[in-house]
Design an enzyme around this catalytic site. Structure first.
Site, mmCIF file in Angstrom:
data_model
loop_
_atom_site.group_PDB
_atom_site.id
_atom_site.type_symbol
_atom_site.label_atom_id
_atom_site.label_comp_id
_atom_site.label_asym_id
_atom_site.label_seq_id
_atom_site.Cartn_x
_atom_site.Cartn_y
_atom_site.Cartn_z
ATOM 1 N N VAL A 164 34.815 39.823 37.803
ATOM 2 C CA VAL A 164 36.134 40.419 37.773
ATOM 3 C C VAL A 164 37.226 39.611 38.415
ATOM 4 O O VAL A 164 38.378 39.994 38.344
ATOM 5 C CB VAL A 164 36.110 41.796 38.440
ATOM 6 C CG1 VAL A 164 35.195 42.715 37.714
ATOM 7 C CG2 VAL A 164 35.727 41.677 39.895
ATOM 8 N N PHE A 187 31.979 44.519 43.894
ATOM 9 C CA PHE A 187 32.733 44.133 42.718
ATOM 10 C C PHE A 187 32.395 45.008 41.505
ATOM 11 O O PHE A 187 32.476 46.220 41.590
ATOM 12 C CB PHE A 187 32.592 42.627 42.477
ATOM 13 C CG PHE A 187 33.115 41.837 43.649
ATOM 14 C CD1 PHE A 187 34.469 41.668 43.834
ATOM 15 C CD2 PHE A 187 32.248 41.335 44.612
ATOM 16 C CE1 PHE A 187 34.965 40.993 44.954
ATOM 17 C CE2 PHE A 187 32.726 40.657 45.725
ATOM 18 C CZ PHE A 187 34.097 40.493 45.893
ATOM 19 N N SER A 188 32.001 44.433 40.378
ATOM 20 C CA SER A 188 31.916 45.213 39.140
ATOM 21 C C SER A 188 30.808 46.250 39.106
ATOM 22 O O SER A 188 30.698 46.996 38.134
ATOM 23 C CB SER A 188 31.781 44.281 37.930
ATOM 24 O OG SER A 188 33.015 43.680 37.647
ATOM 25 N N VAL A 189 30.004 46.324 40.157
ATOM 26 C CA VAL A 189 29.121 47.491 40.300
ATOM 27 C C VAL A 189 29.964 48.769 40.221
ATOM 28 O O VAL A 189 29.511 49.810 39.742
ATOM 29 C CB VAL A 189 28.339 47.402 41.625
ATOM 30 C CG1 VAL A 189 27.695 48.732 41.982
ATOM 31 C CG2 VAL A 189 27.269 46.312 41.534
#
Length: 410
Positions: free
Chosen positions: A7, A135-137
């Protein structure tokens, strides 16, 4: 590459800020706190490879945040320690467990088998109460909020157009795709999720202006600058953090609440999270929104609870928190949607990655963060990393997970 949900690019310390000259460029009423050159530089430098093991543990000291309150009753995960010691071969080099964790630059590792914690370790000054930004978790959590809003009757159908809930998106790239299209990263919006250090890519520009300089919000960009791309909605998978931001703004609109408030009431407290989580914001509290695409900070154990809840069909802490139907729909790829591209090893459902060769599904994040759910072996692995590279070290992590799984199932 396997983990495509990255991201943000690593940023140079000198950030060039560009503006759009609109009402979206609201500034903080408290500029001394968040808009000083020091704070802007800190946010720009958070990916610095020699220090990201530490910055990823302390994002609340660099960003405005919004807390996700835990409830009064934590989900007590049983502990049944199992040894994971022994040899590990990572990219052809054999080492012990500690060597494998160092090789894959691990800050924390929590492993659940049959619903119990069988292994847990924290490194580099972190501990059970450390809230890591993964992050994109966060995308998998934002997807879950959409599912809860659907179950509450606040979203009528995933096949509704985005503009039904966000009419300000009319005339933009989001005037056409459905909520389901956006969940699948098939909005058709012109977006290039490309990470080049110090570049002028679209992602870097929005990142620098929203998260670093607090000039405008991600959803403001979607409503004022997004355009249709060359492909129609639902035609082609195109990973776009901007899509997840739009999903989060749908949650805000239909609930009339902040994402953090709704998440606390409907997910975090009922699930039995042990600690408050927090979202980093794309602006100070008076104007900012939760960074839905990559901004949730949580302890490793609470991430494990989230993964275990999905493994159990949405049940956690003695109750059905997420509808079982949503868990299946969000994590099992529909026919024709896996793999996400010809020959790719993975698929993508509702902001969850799926393994084209098994029933494993994962929440993945920048710099190699994982909630890995393995229904066949009844295993959940949470791995929180601090790699120098934002993407590209997936093979070594897959080898580590395969060897951990083998030790737990032999």
């Amino acid at each position: 590459m396997r983990s495509l949900n990255i991201v943000a690019a690593a940023l140079t310390a000198a950030v060039t800020v560009t503006g759009f000259g609109s009402a979206a460029l609201a500034q903080s009423n408290d500029p001394d706190r968040w808009l000083t050159p020091t704070m802007i530089d800190a946010r720009a430098s958070m990916f610095m490879p020699s220090l990201n093991y530490l910055t990823f543990q302390h994002m609340d000291q660099m960003f405005a945040t919004r807390s996700v309150a835990a409830g009064d009753s934590a989900w007590d995960l049983p502990e049944a320690p199992m040894s994971l010691e022994g040899d590990y071969t990572i990219l052809g080099e054999t080492t012990d467990l500690e060597g494998a964790l160092e090789r894959t630059r691990t800050n924390a590792l929590v492993v659940l088998k049959d619903g119990a914690i069988v292994y847990e370790t924290y490194r580099n000054g972190s501990g059970p109460d450390t809230r890591f930004l993964t992050f994109s978790v966060a995308k998998s959590y934002t997807s879950t909020l959409i599912g809860l809003a659907l179950n509450d009757g606040l979203i009528d159908s995933l096949d509704d157009k985005v503009t039904k809930y966000l009419p300000e998106m009319e005339g933009t790239g989001y005037d056409g795709p459905t909520v389901r299209d956006v969940l699948r990263m098939r909005s058709g919006v012109a977006w290039e999720e490309r990470y080049e250090f110090g570049s002028e890519t679209q992602l870097t520009q929005v990142h620098d202006n929203s998260l670093v300089a607090y000039r405008y919000r991600w959803c403001d960009y979607a409503a004022t600058e997004s355009e249709p791309g060359p492909n129609a909605p639902d035609a082609v998978f195109n990973y776009a953090t901007l899509d997840t931001s739009v999903l989060g703004c749908i949650v805000e609109r239909v609930t009339g609440r902040t994402g953090a408030e709704y998440m606390s009431e409907k997910l975090w407290a009922p699930m039995g999270a042990e600690y408050d989580a927090y979202w980093i914001m794309d602006g100070p509290d008076d104007v900012g929104r939760e960074f839905y695409g990559a901004g949730l900070a949580s302890t490793a154990r609470d991430h494990a609870r989230f993964g275990q809840m999905f493994l159990q069909g949405g049940k956690a802490n003695g109750q059905q928190v997420v509808p079982e139907e949503w868990v299946r729909e969000a994590t099992v790829a529909d026919e024709g949607y896996e793999p996400f591209a010809p020959g790719a090893p993975m698929g993508y459902q509702y902001q969850w990655w799926t393994d084209a060769g098994s029933d494993v599904f994962m929440a993945l994040g920048l710099h190699h963060q994982f909630i890995r759910v393995d229904p066949t072996n009844n295993i959940v692995i949470v791995k929180i990393s601090y790699t120098q590279e934002p993407v590209g070290r997936d093979e070594e992590n897959e080898e580590l997970f395969a060897q951990i799984t083998a030790k737990l199932t032999q």
